[in-house]
Write a protein that holds these residues in place. Structure first.
Motif, PDB file in Angstrom:
ATOM      1  N   GLY A 241       0.824  -1.202   0.000  1.00  0.00           N
ATOM      2  CA  GLY A 241       0.000   0.000   0.000  1.00  0.00           C
ATOM      3  C   GLY A 241       0.857   1.251   0.000  1.00  0.00           C
ATOM      4  N   THR A 242       1.738   1.377   0.993  1.00  0.00           N
ATOM      5  CA  THR A 242       2.679   2.492   1.073  1.00  0.00           C
ATOM      6  C   THR A 242       3.995   1.998   1.670  1.00  0.00           C
ATOM      7  N   ILE A 243       5.047   2.753   1.406  1.00  0.00           N
ATOM      8  CA  ILE A 243       6.336   2.544   2.075  1.00  0.00           C
ATOM      9  C   ILE A 243       6.747   3.883   2.664  1.00  0.00           C
ATOM     10  N   GLU A 244       7.017   3.898   3.973  1.00  0.00           N
ATOM     11  CA  GLU A 244       7.498   5.101   4.628  1.00  0.00           C
ATOM     12  C   GLU A 244       8.940   4.893   5.069  1.00  0.00           C
ATOM     13  N   VAL A 245       9.790   5.845   4.726  1.00  0.00           N
ATOM     14  CA  VAL A 245      11.191   5.839   5.147  1.00  0.00           C
ATOM     15  C   VAL A 245      11.367   6.925   6.198  1.00  0.00           C
ATOM     16  N   VAL A 246      11.790   6.530   7.383  1.00  0.00           N
ATOM     17  CA  VAL A 246      12.019   7.484   8.479  1.00  0.00           C
ATOM     18  C   VAL A 246      13.522   7.703   8.595  1.00  0.00           C
ATOM     19  N   LYS A 247      13.961   8.942   8.371  1.00  0.00           N
ATOM     20  CA  LYS A 247      15.389   9.250   8.409  1.00  0.00           C
ATOM     21  C   LYS A 247      15.850   9.758   9.767  1.00  0.00           C
ATOM     22  N   ALA A 248      14.910  10.156  10.607  1.00  0.00           N
ATOM     23  CA  ALA A 248      15.227  10.588  11.971  1.00  0.00           C
ATOM     24  C   ALA A 248      14.127  10.047  12.882  1.00  0.00           C
ATOM     25  N   VAL A 249      14.434   9.032  13.681  1.00  0.00           N
ATOM     26  CA  VAL A 249      13.406   8.316  14.443  1.00  0.00           C
ATOM     27  C   VAL A 249      12.954   9.137  15.646  1.00  0.00           C
ATOM     28  N   THR A 250      11.709   8.901  16.058  1.00  0.00           N
ATOM     29  CA  THR A 250      11.138   9.523  17.256  1.00  0.00           C
ATOM     30  C   THR A 250      11.117   8.495  18.385  1.00  0.00           C
ATOM     31  N   PRO A 251      10.918   8.916  19.632  1.00  0.00           N
ATOM     32  CA  PRO A 251      11.031   7.978  20.758  1.00  0.00           C
ATOM     33  C   PRO A 251      10.076   6.789  20.704  1.00  0.00           C
ATOM     34  N   ASP A 252       8.958   6.903  19.998  1.00  0.00           N
ATOM     35  CA  ASP A 252       8.011   5.790  19.943  1.00  0.00           C
ATOM     36  C   ASP A 252       8.374   4.761  18.874  1.00  0.00           C
ATOM     37  N   MET A 253       9.520   4.896  18.228  1.00  0.00           N
ATOM     38  CA  MET A 253       9.964   3.958  17.197  1.00  0.00           C
ATOM     39  C   MET A 253      11.148   3.140  17.709  1.00  0.00           C
ATOM     40  N   ASP A 254      11.281   1.912  17.176  1.00  0.00           N
ATOM     41  CA  ASP A 254      12.457   1.118  17.501  1.00  0.00           C
ATOM     42  C   ASP A 254      13.713   1.861  17.067  1.00  0.00           C
ATOM     43  N   LEU A 697       7.181  27.136   3.064  1.00  0.00           N
ATOM     44  CA  LEU A 697       8.559  26.856   3.450  1.00  0.00           C
ATOM     45  C   LEU A 697       8.579  26.119   4.779  1.00  0.00           C
ATOM     46  N   LEU A 698       9.414  25.088   4.867  1.00  0.00           N
ATOM     47  CA  LEU A 698       9.455  24.244   6.053  1.00  0.00           C
ATOM     48  C   LEU A 698      10.906  23.951   6.400  1.00  0.00           C
ATOM     49  N   LEU A 699      11.264  24.189   7.655  1.00  0.00           N
ATOM     50  CA  LEU A 699      12.602  23.903   8.142  1.00  0.00           C
ATOM     51  C   LEU A 699      12.504  22.853   9.237  1.00  0.00           C
ATOM     52  N   ARG A 700      13.346  21.804   9.130  1.00  0.00           N
ATOM     53  CA  ARG A 700      13.375  20.747  10.137  1.00  0.00           C
ATOM     54  C   ARG A 700      14.785  20.624  10.705  1.00  0.00           C
ATOM     55  N   ALA A 701      14.873  20.308  11.989  1.00  0.00           N
ATOM     56  CA  ALA A 701      16.148  20.004  12.629  1.00  0.00           C
ATOM     57  C   ALA A 701      15.909  18.897  13.644  1.00  0.00           C
ATOM     58  N   SER A 702      16.841  17.967  13.734  1.00  0.00           N
ATOM     59  CA  SER A 702      16.660  16.871  14.684  1.00  0.00           C
ATOM     60  C   SER A 702      18.003  16.402  15.225  1.00  0.00           C
ATOM     61  N   TRP A 703      17.943  15.918  16.429  1.00  0.00           N
ATOM     62  CA  TRP A 703      19.077  15.280  17.119  1.00  0.00           C
ATOM     63  C   TRP A 703      18.570  13.962  17.673  1.00  0.00           C
ATOM     64  N   THR A 704      19.164  12.861  17.223  1.00  0.00           N
ATOM     65  CA  THR A 704      18.721  11.541  17.644  1.00  0.00           C
ATOM     66  C   THR A 704      19.925  10.676  17.989  1.00  0.00           C
ATOM     67  N   ASN A 705      19.664   9.598  18.726  1.00  0.00           N
ATOM     68  CA  ASN A 705      20.678   8.608  19.086  1.00  0.00           C
ATOM     69  C   ASN A 705      20.120   7.223  18.777  1.00  0.00           C
ATOM     70  N   THR A 706      20.886   6.422  18.071  1.00  0.00           N
ATOM     71  CA  THR A 706      20.398   5.115  17.621  1.00  0.00           C
ATOM     72  C   THR A 706      21.461   4.047  17.849  1.00  0.00           C
ATOM     73  N   ILE A 707      21.067   2.801  17.592  1.00  0.00           N
ATOM     74  CA  ILE A 707      21.926   1.650  17.846  1.00  0.00           C
ATOM     75  C   ILE A 707      21.899   0.718  16.642  1.00  0.00           C
ATOM     76  N   GLY A 708      22.970  -0.015  16.438  1.00  0.00           N
ATOM     77  CA  GLY A 708      23.031  -1.074  15.432  1.00  0.00           C
ATOM     78  C   GLY A 708      23.595  -2.312  16.101  1.00  0.00           C
ATOM     79  N   ARG A 709      22.758  -3.305  16.303  1.00  0.00           N
ATOM     80  CA  ARG A 709      23.209  -4.484  17.063  1.00  0.00           C
ATOM     81  C   ARG A 709      24.152  -5.350  16.237  1.00  0.00           C
ATOM     82  N   GLN A 710      25.003  -6.089  16.942  1.00  0.00           N
ATOM     83  CA  GLN A 710      26.125  -6.785  16.342  1.00  0.00           C
ATOM     84  C   GLN A 710      25.666  -7.909  15.407  1.00  0.00           C
ATOM     85  N   PRO A 711      26.525  -8.258  14.429  1.00  0.00           N
ATOM     86  CA  PRO A 711      26.226  -9.416  13.564  1.00  0.00           C
ATOM     87  C   PRO A 711      26.082 -10.694  14.386  1.00  0.00           C
TER      88      PRO A 711
END
Length: 962
Positions: A241-254, A697-711
C-alpha cells in the motif's frame, strides 16, 4: 498568485466554439462510488481533462458513481454532487474545484472517521481554499499525496504509495525505494534485494511490515550479511500500500536504526466503499535468457455486516521469470615486478528460474467511530532454481616470462570446470493484531501483538567439479583492456573434455530461520501548554528474536578415475559467450552426472571428515530479547512544532555454536557446544523541530541517538583451532579463528537539518544536511604472532582472526531533491515533469589493520542519484528514469590496492501507460535499457574483479479496477 497564473496559461486561446465542441464530445464513464480523490483520478484519466484543486479540499470526502455516456462536465458534476465540492471554473479541458458550504439540511458525506487523530495539516482547510491551490492533474495526485504525507509529518521522512511504485517497472520494494532521495539498493541478478539509506549499510536499517518487525534468516558476519538485513525481493511490490522511510526516528519507534527505518504497509479494507476488485496481468521477455516472463496480481475488498463495520481485503501476486547472465571475475590482484595482475580469471553462466508469490489478508472491525481492531496476515515466497556453470582458470602458475606493463606468459595454469545446481526458497510470514481506541476527545490508546517467521531453505545445493593438473594449461594474459583476456597456448586441449578429471561432488542442505515475537502498547493524551495544542505519549514494547542456522553436507571424492569426457558428461560450448569476448568451453550435463552418482556408486567414496566439519562448523542458534519504554512530548506553537523525549532499550542475548578442533592439520573429531551471552541497556534522547517561517517553506532540525546491534555470526562464542607441523623447520604453525561475544553494538549520534519548499503549484524543492558519529563499527581483525605460547603449545607462527570493534567514525552528507510538473508551459508541453535527487555522503573511519589511514564504511557509496523525466496528459502517462549508485567499499584489504569495491551502476528504465477508461489501463515496461552491468574492482577501477551483464527485460500488461 501562482496557481492563477497557471490557470490563465491553460485557458489561453479558448474560444466559445471550442467550449461548445467540448460539450458536444461525450465519453463513456464507469466510475464507482469511492473516495473523492480516487474518483477524480479516474475522471481525469478517462476524460483527458485537467483538474485543479487543493489535496485538503477533497480529503475525507466521498464521490457518487457515474455510469454512462456523458459530456465530461456533466459527469464531473454527478461525481461531486453532495460532496461539498463544486466546479468553480471550467474552460476547455480544464476544471477548477472549490468548496461549497453545505446546506444545514444536507450534511456533507464523509468516509468513516479514522480512529486515531490525524497529524496537523499545513494545507488550508476546504472552506479557506482560494485560487491559490495545488494543481493536480490525473496521476499528479500520486506525487502530491506522497508530498502531503512528508510535509505534515513531525519527523524527517519520505513516502511512496502503491501508485508511485507502479509508475516505474519496480518489482521489489528495494527497487521502488532507490528512486527516493538518499536511498540505494543492493541487487541480485539485476533485481533490488536490499535497501540502504544515505549510504548506510542495509544491515543497519530497521525494517517493519505493517509496523511489526520481520525476520532476516540469512547468516554471515562482519564484512558480509550479518543476518539483520531483510531481503526485500521476497516481497512482491504488487501487495504494497505504502512505504514510509524514516530518516530521523522519534522515541516511539524502535531505535535499531542507525541508517533509519522503513515501514512497508498493505492496504486497508476501508480503502474504498463497498466491494472492489483490482489486479494486473503481464507478459514479458528477458533478452539474456531468451525466455518469456509471466506475472499477475489480484485484490478483492468488501464490507461485511448490515452496517458495513467489518472490512475484508485479500490480495495475491505471482511472477515467474527465467533470468540469464554472464559473469567474469578475477581474484588475487597483486604487484608483480611493478605491474598489477590477478592470479585467477573465472567465467560464469547463470540460468535462474525465479518465482515470487505472496498473499495478504486484512480483516478490520470498526464497531464505532472511536475504535478499530485489525488482523493482518502475510505470506511471501521467493524461489530461485539456479543452474550455474563455471570455468575457473588459475592461470598465474609456474614461471612468468615476456612480461610487459599489460601482458605476459605463464608456463603453467590450472582449470576447474564446475556446475552448481541450486534450489533456494526464501519465505516470510508475518501476522499481527492491532487495535486503536479513542478513549475520549483527548485520549488515544493503541496496541499490537505480532509474530514473524523468515526462513531461507536450501533443500538442494549440488556442486560438481572437474579439475586439471596444476600446469596443464600454459597461457598468455592481457590486461590492457577493461576485461582481462587469458588465452591458453593450446585451444584445442582447452575445449577437449577429456582433459578435465573428476575432483569431487558436494551435496548440502541449509536451513536458516528467524522467528520474532513482538508486542507494544502506546497511550497518547492531548493537552494544552501555555495555550498551545500539545500532547504527551508513552509506551512500552517487547521484542524476541530466535535465530537458527543448520547445515548438512555430504562430500564425495573419486574412488575410480574418470573425466568430463566420459559417460556423456560434457555439454556443448556456449555460443557468443559474454557477447563473443570469451571462449567458454565444454559445460557439465547435470542430469547425466546425477544419474551416474546414483547408478554407479563404485566410482565414489564418501569423505567423512569434511562432511562432518561442513555440517557442524557453521551451525548456531541464538536468542535476543529487547525490552523498551519511552516518553515524549510534542508542542505545537503555530509555526513551530517541538517534539522531544527519551527511549530506553534493554538488550539480553544468548548464543551457542559448535567448536571444532584440529591437530597436525587434521580434524580430531572433537566437537563441543559452547554458549555465551550479553546484556546491556541504552538511553536514547532525541529532539525534533519543525518550523514554518512561510506558508510554503518548512525547516526541520533533529538530534537523535540510535543503535546497530552486532552481527549474529560474530557473537558466536566458539573457536576453530588448527595445528600443523612445518615440514622444513619441524616447528608448529597454527591458526585460530573465533567469534567474539564481547562485541559492543554500533552506537550513533545523528544530526539532521533540512529545508523544504512546497510551491503553490505543486512539487517540492528541498535540501538536507546530515551527520552521524558512529562508534564500535565491527570489522574482522587478523594478525600474526611469532614464537608464542598458546594453549600449551609453542608456535613459531600463529595466525589469529576474530571480529572486533573499531574506533569511532563519522558520515556527513548533503541531500538535494526537486520534483514538479511544468504546468506553466503551453499545451501539450504542460504535461512534462521532472524528478531529480542527489545525495553525497562522505565517511571517515580508522580501523586497527590500517593505522593512520582514513577509510569509508563498508557498503557506503559517496554518490547516489536519480533523474526521471515524466509526461502525463489525459490518459497518457510516460516515464523514463535512471538510478545511479556510486562506487562503494565491500571489504578492506591489507592496503588500499587490495580494498574491494562494487563499481558504480546506473540502469535506465522506462514505462508508458494508457488509461483506456476508468477501469482499464494498458502499459509497457522496460528495464535496463542501457544494459548496465554489475561490476567490481580491487584498488582501482581498471583492476576489475567482476563484470556481470544482464541485457534488457521488457513486458506489457493490463491493470484493472472494478
Amino acid at each position: 498568485m501562482a496557481s492563477a497564473c497557471v490557470i490563465a496559461l491553460l485557458s489561453a486561446g479558448m474560444t466559445a466554439p471550442a467550449a461548445q465542441a467540448e460539450q458536444a464530445r461525450q465519453t463513456a464513464f464507469a466510475i464507482a462510488a469511492q473516495p473523492l480523490d480516487e474518483a477524480l483520478i479516474e475522471f481525469a484519466r478517462v476524460s483527458g481533462a485537467q483538474v485543479l484543486y487543493s489535496p485538503d479540499l477533497v480529503r475525507g470526502r466521498s464521490a457518487n458513481a457515474v455510469d454512462g455516456i456523458l459530456p465530461p462536465a456533466d459527469a464531473l458534476r454527478r461525481i461531486l454532487e453532495g460532496s461539498g465540492v463544486i466546479i468553480a471554473d471550467h474552460e476547455q479541458g480544464s476544471f477548477t474545484l472549490r468548496a461549497a458550504p453545505a446546506p444545514a439540511s444536507t450534511p456533507v458525506r464523509t468516509q468513516p472517521p479514522q480512529p486515531a487523530p490525524p497529524r496537523r495539516s499545513t494545507v488550508p482547510e476546504p472552506d479557506q481554499a482560494t485560487m491559490d491551490t495545488v494543481v493536480v492533474i490525473g496521476e499528479r495526485l500520486i506525487l502530491e499525496r506522497s508530498l502531503d504525507l512528508k510535509r505534515n509529518a513531525e519527523y524527517l521522512s519520505e513516502v511512496v504509495t502503491s501508485d508511485g511504485i507502479a509508475a516505474l517497472p519496480d518489482d521489489t520494494p528495494a527497487e521502488a525505494l532507490r528512486r527516493m532521495p538518499g536511498l540505494f539498493s543492493l541487487d541480485d541478478q539485476g533485481e533490488g534485494r536490499y535497501a540502504g539509506i544515505r549510504g548506510i549499510d542495509p544491515e543497519l536499517m530497521n525494517i517493519t511490515f505493517n509496523g511489526q518487525p520481520i525476520g532476516a534468516p540469512e547468516g554471515g558476519g562482519s564484512g558480509g550479511n550479518s543476518g539483520r538485513a531483510v531481503r526485500m525481493d521476497s516481497i512482491p511490490s504488487d501487495l504494497i500500500g505504502t512505504i514510509e522511510v524514516v530518516k530521523a526516528v522519534t522515541p516511539d519507534m524502535d531505535h535499531n536504526a542507525i541508517g533509519g527505518g522503513i515501514n512497508i504497509t498493505t492496504a486497508s479494507p476501508f480503502l474504498r466503499k463497498g466491494t472492489f476488485h483490482s489486479g494486473n496481468a503481464q507478459v514479458g521477455y528477458n533478452d539474456a535468457s531468451g525466455n518469456t516472463l509471466w506475472s499477475g496480481s489480484a485484490t478483492l475488498g468488501t464490507k461485511l455486516g448490515s452496517d458495513e463495520r467489518w472490512g475484508l481485503l485479500m490480495s495475491g501476486s505471482f511472477s515467474q521469470r527465467t533470468i540469464g547472465s554472464h559473469r567474469m571475475s578475477t581474484d588475487g590482484w597483486q604487484n608483480v615486478n611493478g605491474a598489477f595482475l590477478p592470479s585467477t580469471r573465472d567465467l560464469f553462466d547463470y540460468n535462474v528460474d525465479r518465482r515470487r508469490w505472496g498473499v495478504t489478508m486484512a480483516l478490520e472491525h470498526r464497531p464505532n467511530d472511536n475504535h478499530s481492531i485489525r488482523l493482518n496476515a502475510n505470506f511471501n515466497s521467493h524461489r530461485d532454481d539456479e543452474e550455474r556453470q563455471k570455468t575457473a582458470y588459475n592461470f598465474a602458475r609456474n614461471t612468468l616470462s615476456e612480461q610487459t606493463e599489460d601482458g605476459g606468459r605463464f608456463a603453467g595454469g590450472q582449470i576447474t570446470r564446475e556446475f552448481r545446481w541450486y534450489l533456494q526458497e526464501d519465505t516470510i510470514y508475518a501476522a499481527s493484531l492491532t487495535g486503536e481506541h479513542k478513549l475520549d476527545d483527548r485520549s488515544t490508546l493503541d496496541w499490537s501483538a505480532g509474530y514473524s517467521s523468515a526462513e531461507k531453505a536450501t533443500p538442494r545445493r549440488v556442486d560438481w567439479e572437474f579439475r586439471t593438473t596444476g600446469n596443464r594449461f600454459p597461457n598468455t594474459y592481457d590486461t590492457s583492456g577493461r576485461l582481462i583476456v587469458v588465452t591458453p597456448n593450446n585451444i584445442e586441449a582447452y575445449l577437449d573434455p577429456d582433459n578435465y578429471p573428476f575432483r569431487r561432488v558436494r551435496r548440502r542442505t541449509d536451513t536458516e530461520r528467524e522467528e520474532i515475537f513482538s508486542g507494544r502498547l502506546n497511550f497518547r493524551q492531548d493537552i494544552e501548554l501555555a495555550g498551545h495544542p500539545s500532547y504527551w505519549k508513552t509506551g512500552a514494547s517487547y521484542l524476541r528474536r530466535d535465530k537458527l542456522q543448520d547445515r548438512e553436507n555430504e562430500n564425495y571424492l573419486p574412488a575410480q578415475a574418470f573425466t568430463l569426457g566420459d559417460f556423456d558428461f560434457a555439454g556443448p560450448d556456449i555460443d557468443s559467450y559474454f557477447d563473443g569476448r570469451y571462449i567458454y568451453g565444454p559445460r557439465l550435463n547435470i542430469q547425466n552426472l546425477e544419474r551416474f552418482l546414483n547408478d554407479r556408486p563404485e566410482y565414489f567414496v564418501y569423505n567423512d571428515e569434511n562432511s562432518i566439519l561442513a555440517s557442524t562448523g557453521g551451525d548456531y542458534d541464538g536468542r535476543e530479547e529487547i525490552t523498551s519504554a519511552y516518553g515524549l512530548l510534542s508542542i505545537n506553537m503555530g509555526k513551530l512544532n517541538v517534539l522531544g523525549g527519551v527511549r530506553i532499550e534493554h538488550t539480553q542475548g544468548k548464543y551457542s555454536a559448535n567448536e571444532t578442533f584440529f591437530e597436525a592439520g587434521s580434524f580430531t573429531g572433537d566437537i563441543r557446544t559452547i554458549s555465551g551471552g550479553e546484556s546491556y541497556t541504552d538511553f536514547f534522547p532525541s529532539l525534533h523541530l519543525r518550523w514554518e517561517p512561510a506558508e510554503d517553506l518548512l525547516l526541520r532540525a533533529s538530534w537523535t541517538n540510535t543503535i546497530g546491534r552486532q552481527p549474529f555470526m560474530d557473537l558466536r562464542p566458539v573457536r576453530s583451532f588448527n595445528v600443523f607441523q612445518n615440514e622444513e623447520s619441524g616447528g608448529l604453525v597454527g591458526s585460530v579463528s573465533e567469534g567474539n561475544p564481547n562485541l559492543k553494538p554500533y552506537r550513533s549520534t545523528n544530526y539532521d537539518l533540512s529545508l523544504e519548499y512546497y510551491p503553490a503549484s505543486g512539487g517540492i524543492m528541498s535540501a538536507a544536511l546530515f551527520h552521524k558519529k558512529i562508534e564500535n563499527a565491527v570489522f574482522q581483525r587478523s594478525f600474526e604472532d611469532l614464537n608464542v605460547d598458546f594453549e600449551g603449545f609453542f608456535f613459531e607462527q600463529l595466525n589469529f582472526s576474530r571480529p572486533e570493534n573499531a574506533d569511532a567514525g563519522s558520515i556527513t552528507g548533503l541531500e538535494l531533491n526537486y520534483q514538479r510538473f511544468f504546468d506553466f508551459l503551453p499545451a501539450p508541453f504542460d504535461g512534462l515533469g521532472a524528478s531529480v535527487n542527489y545525495t553525497y555522503a562522505d565517511s571517515s573511519l580508522e580501523v586497527f589493520s590500517r593505522p593512520g589511514e582514513t577509510l569509508n564504511y563498508i557498503r557506503q557509496p559517496n554518490h547516489i542519484g536519480n533523474v526521471a523525466a515524466m509526461y502525463e496528459k489525459g490518459p497518457l502517462s510516460a516515464r523514463i528514469a535512471v538510478s545511479y549508485t556510486g562506487d562503494f567499499l565491500t571489504s578492506i584489504g591489507r592496503n588500499d590496492d587490495l580494498d574491494r569495491y562494487r563499481a558504480r551502476r546506473a540502469p535506465l528504465d522506462a514505462r508508458i501507460s494508457y488509461q483506456m477508461n476508468s477501469r482499464l489501463n494498458f502499459f509497457v515496461n522496460a528495464r535496463n535499457l542501457n544494459n548496465a552491468s554489475e561490476s567490481a574492482f580491487s584498488g582501482q577501477r581498471d583492476r576489475l574483479t567482476a563484470e556481470e551483464i544482464y541485457s534488457w527485460t521488457g513486458w506489457a500488461g493490463v491493470k484493472w479496477r472494478l
